[in-house]
Write an enzyme that holds these catalytic residues in place. Structure first.
Site, short mmCIF file in Angstrom:
data_model
loop_
_atom_site.label_atom_id
_atom_site.label_comp_id
_atom_site.label_asym_id
_atom_site.label_seq_id
_atom_site.Cartn_x
_atom_site.Cartn_y
_atom_site.Cartn_z
N LEU A 18 -3.62 4.68 8.14
CA LEU A 18 -4.85 4.01 8.55
C LEU A 18 -4.63 2.50 8.56
CD1 LEU A 18 -7.38 5.98 6.29
CD2 LEU A 18 -6.99 6.30 8.75
N ASP A 61 -0.68 8.00 4.57
CA ASP A 61 -1.05 6.98 3.58
C ASP A 61 -0.66 7.34 2.15
OD1 ASP A 61 -2.61 4.76 4.90
OD2 ASP A 61 -3.68 6.49 5.73
N GLU A 66 -2.34 4.58 -5.75
CA GLU A 66 -3.38 4.05 -6.64
C GLU A 66 -4.77 4.60 -6.29
OE1 GLU A 66 -4.43 -0.30 -8.05
OE2 GLU A 66 -4.87 -0.10 -5.93
N ASP A 67 -4.98 4.95 -5.03
CA ASP A 67 -6.33 5.34 -4.62
C ASP A 67 -6.75 6.73 -5.11
OD1 ASP A 67 -6.95 2.97 -3.28
OD2 ASP A 67 -5.71 3.60 -1.58
N ARG A 86 -7.45 11.26 3.81
CA ARG A 86 -6.64 11.05 2.60
C ARG A 86 -7.01 12.03 1.47
NH1 ARG A 86 -5.54 5.19 0.69
NH2 ARG A 86 -4.05 6.51 -0.40
N ARG A 131 -15.39 2.76 1.11
CA ARG A 131 -14.71 3.97 0.63
C ARG A 131 -15.35 4.56 -0.63
NH1 ARG A 131 -9.25 3.91 2.59
NH2 ARG A 131 -9.40 3.17 4.73
N HIS A 161 -10.76 -2.99 -0.09
CA HIS A 161 -11.00 -2.59 -1.48
C HIS A 161 -11.28 -3.81 -2.34
CE1 HIS A 161 -8.30 1.08 -0.59
NE2 HIS A 161 -9.51 1.56 -0.84
N CYS A 248 -1.62 -1.08 -4.91
CA CYS A 248 -1.85 0.23 -4.26
C CYS A 248 -0.68 1.18 -4.39
CB CYS A 248 -2.08 0.02 -2.76
SG CYS A 248 -3.04 -1.42 -2.36
C1 CIR Z 1 -5.96 3.01 3.73
O1 CIR Z 1 -6.58 2.48 4.64
O2 CIR Z 1 -6.46 3.83 2.96
C2 CIR Z 1 -4.49 2.66 3.56
N1 CIR Z 1 -3.91 2.38 4.84
C3 CIR Z 1 -4.32 1.47 2.65
C4 CIR Z 1 -4.75 1.75 1.23
C5 CIR Z 1 -4.50 0.60 0.33
N2 CIR Z 1 -4.81 0.94 -1.01
C6 CIR Z 1 -5.33 0.09 -1.88
O3 CIR Z 1 -5.68 -1.04 -1.52
N3 CIR Z 1 -5.52 0.52 -3.11
#
Ligand code: CIR
Length: 253
Positions: A18, A61, A66-67, A86, A131, A161, A248
């Protein structure tokens, strides 16, 4: 227990991750993998045991590990990531977590990305981003409360974020790019601001005795040094193309 960081390898499909930019940037997969290896080595250099979860080709992704979970005291809260594409990243990471720490879960309609959660001592700031929704914040508050942590929701705008724009240097000090979060939501903290034109430097990672800072932001690194910290540049340009960065790319216990 030695500190552990979970990372997740870069899939061949990474260029399909993404991205906010339109048109999407062109990715260099070998460079992304090389940067990922240097990043993992930088963590290991700080005495951290790095555990790598294999890549998942159906989840471009997945390196942004971390997410998918938030460590709150003695519990890891496994999230429902805000982006539908995701959501199925969580399983293999939750399995590794379960070997290391007690886990808790959340369920739709709650959504939350770990990138929105900033732990500062016993206070947990959570960004109300695209999110992370109110139900996700409620579940975070419940699990955080069980660990003696106070959860503080933070308004934010023009950032993916919370940790795209605010990060921890130590329990009293944040690194911040101004203009995204109302300062009233972060009262009582000491600030170091990123330098002009270096907004992306905000996604720095304090770990061990150093602060890993994305390479190419010398003026911000100098500000971090002036505040008494030890900045170490790490190149993560390929991940920045996908709106991710130093925090991340690992889940730290
Ligand atoms: C997203 O849009 O979910 C990923 N391309 C990037 C996530 C980055 N994660 C973060 O900042 N913790």
């Amino acid at each position: 227990m030695m500190s552990v960081a979970i990372v997740r390898e870069v899939p061949d499909s990474f260029s399909l991750s993404l991205v906010a930019a339109d048109p999407a940037p062109v990715f260099d997969l070998p460079a992304a993998r090389a940067q990922h290896a240097v990043y993992a080595a930088a963590l290991a250099e700080q005495g951290i045991e790095v555990r790598a979860v294999p890549a998942d080709e159906s989840h471009p992704d997945c390196p942004f590990v971390e997410d998918v979970a938030v460590v709150l005291g003695e519990v890891a809260l496994v999230t429902v990531p805000g982006a539908p594409s995701r959501r199925r990243e969580v399983g293999p990471v939750a399995e590794v977590l379960a070997e290391l720490i007690e886990t808790a879960s959340m369920m739709l309609p709650a959504t939350l990305d770990g990138g929105d959660v900033l732990v500062m001592g016993t206070t947990v700031y959570v960004g109300r981003s695209q999110r992370t929704n109110a139900e996700g914040i409620r579940r975070l508050t419940e699990v955080g409360g069980s660990q003696g942590l106070r959860v503080v929701p933070v308004a934010m705008e023009r950032a993916l974020h919370l940790k795209s724009v605010v990060n921890r240097l130590d329990d009293e000090t944040i690194l911040l790019t101004p203009g995204h979060v109302p300062s009233a939501d972060l009262t009582g903290l000491r600030y170091v601001e990123t330098a002009p034109d270096e907004a992306a430097a905000a996604n720095s990672l304090a770990v061990g005795d150093v602060v890993l800072v994305p390479a190419g932001f010398a003026a911000t690194a100098q500000r971090i040094a002036n505040a008494g910290f030890d900045p170490v540049p790490v190149e993560v340009g390929e991940f920045a193309k996908a709106d991710g960065g130093l925090t991340c790319l690992s889940l730290r216990l």
